[in-house]
Design a protein around this motif. Structure first.
Motif, mmCIF file in Angstrom:
data_model
loop_
_atom_site.group_PDB
_atom_site.id
_atom_site.type_symbol
_atom_site.label_atom_id
_atom_site.label_comp_id
_atom_site.label_asym_id
_atom_site.label_seq_id
_atom_site.Cartn_x
_atom_site.Cartn_y
_atom_site.Cartn_z
ATOM 1 N N SER A 52 0.847 -1.193 0.000
ATOM 2 C CA SER A 52 0.000 0.000 0.000
ATOM 3 C C SER A 52 0.882 1.242 0.000
ATOM 4 O O SER A 52 1.375 1.672 1.051
ATOM 5 N N THR A 53 1.063 1.794 -1.166
ATOM 6 C CA THR A 53 2.003 2.895 -1.350
ATOM 7 C C THR A 53 1.345 4.012 -2.150
ATOM 8 O O THR A 53 0.741 3.745 -3.195
ATOM 9 N N PRO A 54 1.435 5.258 -1.705
ATOM 10 C CA PRO A 54 0.845 6.359 -2.486
ATOM 11 C C PRO A 54 1.617 6.612 -3.762
ATOM 12 O O PRO A 54 2.839 6.450 -3.811
ATOM 13 N N TRP A 55 0.889 6.980 -4.795
ATOM 14 C CA TRP A 55 1.551 7.399 -6.034
ATOM 15 C C TRP A 55 2.436 8.610 -5.784
ATOM 16 O O TRP A 55 3.532 8.715 -6.336
ATOM 17 N N ALA A 56 1.899 9.539 -5.020
ATOM 18 C CA ALA A 56 2.616 10.792 -4.781
ATOM 19 C C ALA A 56 3.842 10.513 -3.920
ATOM 20 O O ALA A 56 3.739 10.247 -2.729
ATOM 21 N N ALA A 57 4.993 10.566 -4.545
ATOM 22 C CA ALA A 57 6.252 10.266 -3.863
ATOM 23 C C ALA A 57 7.326 11.227 -4.356
ATOM 24 O O ALA A 57 7.226 11.761 -5.467
ATOM 25 N N PRO A 58 8.350 11.474 -3.556
ATOM 26 C CA PRO A 58 9.439 12.325 -4.024
ATOM 27 C C PRO A 58 9.999 11.801 -5.346
ATOM 28 O O PRO A 58 10.228 10.605 -5.513
ATOM 29 N N GLY A 59 10.164 12.704 -6.289
ATOM 30 C CA GLY A 59 10.713 12.316 -7.584
ATOM 31 C C GLY A 59 9.684 11.873 -8.597
ATOM 32 O O GLY A 59 10.032 11.586 -9.752
ATOM 33 N N THR A 97 6.297 15.032 -1.538
ATOM 34 C CA THR A 97 7.380 15.384 -0.634
ATOM 35 C C THR A 97 7.637 14.194 0.285
ATOM 36 O O THR A 97 6.762 13.337 0.486
ATOM 37 N N ALA A 98 8.804 14.153 0.865
ATOM 38 C CA ALA A 98 9.139 13.049 1.767
ATOM 39 C C ALA A 98 8.200 13.017 2.967
ATOM 40 O O ALA A 98 7.758 11.939 3.407
ATOM 41 N N GLU A 99 7.887 14.197 3.516
ATOM 42 C CA GLU A 99 7.009 14.258 4.675
ATOM 43 C C GLU A 99 5.608 13.741 4.345
ATOM 44 O O GLU A 99 5.024 12.944 5.090
ATOM 45 N N ALA A 100 5.056 14.200 3.206
ATOM 46 C CA ALA A 100 3.716 13.763 2.816
ATOM 47 C C ALA A 100 3.695 12.280 2.490
ATOM 48 O O ALA A 100 2.742 11.565 2.829
ATOM 49 N N TYR A 101 4.754 11.795 1.844
ATOM 50 C CA TYR A 101 4.819 10.376 1.492
ATOM 51 C C TYR A 101 4.778 9.504 2.748
ATOM 52 O O TYR A 101 4.019 8.529 2.813
ATOM 53 N N ASP A 102 5.575 9.839 3.745
ATOM 54 C CA ASP A 102 5.592 9.057 4.983
ATOM 55 C C ASP A 102 4.225 9.097 5.669
ATOM 56 O O ASP A 102 3.727 8.069 6.149
ATOM 57 N N ARG A 103 3.621 10.268 5.717
ATOM 58 C CA ARG A 103 2.310 10.411 6.364
ATOM 59 C C ARG A 103 1.247 9.589 5.631
ATOM 60 O O ARG A 103 0.483 8.834 6.245
ATOM 61 N N ASN A 104 1.206 9.726 4.310
ATOM 62 C CA ASN A 104 0.176 9.054 3.528
ATOM 63 C C ASN A 104 0.357 7.535 3.528
ATOM 64 O O ASN A 104 -0.609 6.791 3.637
ATOM 65 N N LYS A 105 1.614 7.087 3.421
ATOM 66 C CA LYS A 105 1.855 5.645 3.425
ATOM 67 C C LYS A 105 1.474 5.042 4.781
ATOM 68 O O LYS A 105 0.893 3.947 4.842
ATOM 69 N N SER A 106 1.755 5.748 5.855
ATOM 70 C CA SER A 106 1.394 5.247 7.180
ATOM 71 C C SER A 106 -0.118 5.115 7.330
ATOM 72 O O SER A 106 -0.624 4.144 7.903
ATOM 73 N N ARG A 107 -0.858 6.104 6.812
ATOM 74 C CA ARG A 107 -2.321 6.018 6.847
ATOM 75 C C ARG A 107 -2.813 4.814 6.052
ATOM 76 O O ARG A 107 -3.679 4.055 6.506
ATOM 77 N N MET A 108 -2.250 4.653 4.855
ATOM 78 C CA MET A 108 -2.685 3.563 3.988
ATOM 79 C C MET A 108 -2.367 2.200 4.613
ATOM 80 O O MET A 108 -3.187 1.276 4.554
ATOM 81 N N LEU A 109 -1.193 2.071 5.195
ATOM 82 C CA LEU A 109 -0.836 0.811 5.840
ATOM 83 C C LEU A 109 -1.775 0.506 7.002
ATOM 84 O O LEU A 109 -2.159 -0.653 7.224
ATOM 85 N N ASP A 153 10.986 2.242 1.605
ATOM 86 C CA ASP A 153 9.732 1.569 1.939
ATOM 87 C C ASP A 153 9.912 0.619 3.114
ATOM 88 O O ASP A 153 9.022 0.482 3.962
ATOM 89 N N MET A 154 11.059 -0.038 3.179
ATOM 90 C CA MET A 154 11.297 -0.975 4.281
ATOM 91 C C MET A 154 11.318 -0.249 5.625
ATOM 92 O O MET A 154 10.875 -0.784 6.646
ATOM 93 N N ARG A 155 11.822 0.973 5.634
ATOM 94 C CA ARG A 155 11.834 1.758 6.881
ATOM 95 C C ARG A 155 10.417 2.007 7.371
ATOM 96 O O ARG A 155 10.114 1.821 8.559
ATOM 97 N N ILE A 156 9.514 2.412 6.468
ATOM 98 C CA ILE A 156 8.138 2.686 6.870
ATOM 99 C C ILE A 156 7.420 1.393 7.237
ATOM 100 O O ILE A 156 6.630 1.357 8.185
ATOM 101 N N GLY A 361 -3.536 9.230 -1.984
ATOM 102 C CA GLY A 361 -3.545 7.777 -1.960
ATOM 103 C C GLY A 361 -4.430 7.156 -0.904
ATOM 104 O O GLY A 361 -4.680 5.957 -0.933
ATOM 105 N N THR A 362 -4.908 7.948 0.042
ATOM 106 C CA THR A 362 -5.695 7.448 1.171
ATOM 107 C C THR A 362 -7.183 7.533 0.846
ATOM 108 O O THR A 362 -7.638 8.545 0.311
ATOM 109 N N PRO A 363 -7.957 6.500 1.152
ATOM 110 C CA PRO A 363 -9.399 6.579 0.892
ATOM 111 C C PRO A 363 -10.076 7.602 1.790
ATOM 112 O O PRO A 363 -9.504 8.049 2.784
ATOM 113 N N ILE A 364 -11.298 7.956 1.424
ATOM 114 C CA ILE A 364 -12.118 8.866 2.225
ATOM 115 C C ILE A 364 -13.195 8.030 2.904
ATOM 116 O O ILE A 364 -14.112 7.519 2.261
#
Length: 417
Positions: A52-59, A97-109, A153-156, A361-364
């Motif tokens: 479960s990974t958001p599309w929106a990622a750094p780069g 952004t790195a901050e948004a990616y970590d936040r969004n991936k954590s929500r999705m997980l 990804d392994m860190r998160i 990437g997170t559902p509503i």
């Protein structure tokens, strides 16, 4: 309460099931003749919380430009004079952004891991089968750069307590023996042993039958045209069969949710992202996936579903266009043929569907805001099957004023202000 569920895909049906289990009178409305006939019909078949990974990622913007220059790009953007598409893309870039990616991936997980557990409980409770396998997922890396990036990804995953292991090529072949003949193409892989697979369409139809046994009424072949309001409440849903009333209303109509909510003054950042799949008859099990693998290069998933192989992937931003494009089939076939085999491609069924994506990437999942008896369960993107049971149980608890088992405030529409 009498609760009207709008939408008969895997999200609507799981929501109806959990609502009925809590004692509500539930009526589900869908324009199709049966459950699971649109986006849930032929997806990649993966129940993949670890993926479960958001599309929106750094780069991503840089990668997207490179992808679109290639013939077999996993992403295609077809420019349109569509303000909703432009707004959605701007919001997507803002989440890169790195901050948004970590936040969004954590929500999705969080919601995905909970959902996988709910699915297991449901399977134990009902005995439901759906060509399911609980044998993990492997994300395949063909390049060293992909392998190096796996560390992020392994860190998160570690922070979220998700089981995972980095495999060398021998480890990959040990888990998926059919990849032995193409091992020269691989650099490594990330294995997620807690992930599963199964036919979402088969699951949705069988759960709908179980829900009917719990008293859920299904109104198929019924178009949804809008709402009647009274004060700060929804008074009825307008349909092709006339107005239908209830005490509460749950919208689970996927990519079509924004148009349905717009007359109510609710704007949600959900936009359709078109995906494709092939369903291939299995001819040689020794050359086919044991479970499910993701080809990171082409963003293509390959899954064993009983006596079939499901190959799904690619993403197009092209509005609500559902035409089948032959060049997308070529990409799916290329990824599959370069790694596996064991299927009769000449007899494959080619399909497309619209995934309801949010820019983060997170559902509503939660209350709709200004209307006191209106609720939302939408925006799951490519992970509707993965998140279905968890979001269905969560919304049932919220509607019933029960304390949910997971944190949920940041899953609601309120996070968009």
């Amino acid at each position: 309460m009498k609760i009207i569920v709008l939408g008969g895909g895997v999200i609507g049906v799981t929501s109806a099931w959990y609502l009925a289990k809590l004692g509500h009178e539930v009526e589900l409305i869908d324009r199709q003749p049966a459950a699971g006939m649109e986006t849930s019909f032929a997806n990649a078949g993966q129940v993949s919380p670890g993926y479960s990974t958001p599309w929106a990622a750094p780069g991503l913007p840089r990668k997207a430009i490179g992808w679109m220059l290639g013939k077999h790009s996993p992403l295609v953007i077809r420019p349109r004079l569509d303000p909703a598409m432009i707004r959605w893309m701007i919001q997507l870039w803002r989440n890169c952004t790195a901050e948004a990616y970590d936040r969004n991936k954590s929500r999705m997980l969080r919601i995905a891991e909970y959902s996988r557990d709910c699915l297991g409980d449901l399977r134990h409770e009902t005995g439901i089968t759906y060509d399911d396998r609980q044998r993990g997922l492997i994300q395949l890396f063909r390049t060293q750069a992909q392998l190096d990036h796996a560390a992020d990804d392994m860190r998160i995953l570690a922070e979220s307590g998700v089981d995972h292991e980095l495999l060398d090529v021998d480890g990959i072949v040990g888990a998926e023996p059919a990849l032995g003949r193409t091992r020269h193409l691989l650099k490594g892989g990330l294995r997620l042993p807690g992930d599963e697979s199964g036919d979402a369409h088969l699951f949705t139809q069988r759960l709908a039958a179980l829900a009917a046994g719990q008293g859920v009424r299904f109104r198929y072949d019924t178009g949804i045209t809008g709402f009647r309001t009274q004060g700060d409440r929804i008074a009825a849903v307008e349909t092709s069969a006339g107005p239908i009333t209830g005490d509460a209303y749950l919208v689970a109509t996927g990519s079509h949710t924004p148009a349905l909510l717009k007359p109510l003054g609710i704007r949600i950042p959900v936009y359709p992202v078109k995906g494709y799949s092939l369903t291939i008859p299995l001819t040689d099990p020794d050359r086919a996936p044991v479970s499910t693998v993701n080809d990171e290069t082409y963003k293509v998933a390959m899954t064993r579903l009983g006596d079939r192989i499901r190959v799904g992937g690619t993403a197009e931003l092209t509005g609500y266009d559902t035409r089948l494009r032959p060049e997308r089939r070529e990409t799916l076939e290329l990824s599959f043929n370069s790694l596996f085999g064991g299927g009769e491609l000449s007899r494959a069924t080619f399909w497309t569907g619209l995934r309801p994506n949010t820019p983060d990437g997170t559902p509503i999942v939660g209350h709709a805001g200004r209307w006191k008896n209106l609720w939302l369960n939408t925006g799951h993107g490519t992970l509707g099957w993965t998140m279905a049971c968890g979001s269905g149980r969560l919304i049932a608890d919220l509607i019933s004023d029960r304390r949910p088992n997971i944190e949920h405030a940041d899953l609601s529409i309120a996070r968009y202000g």
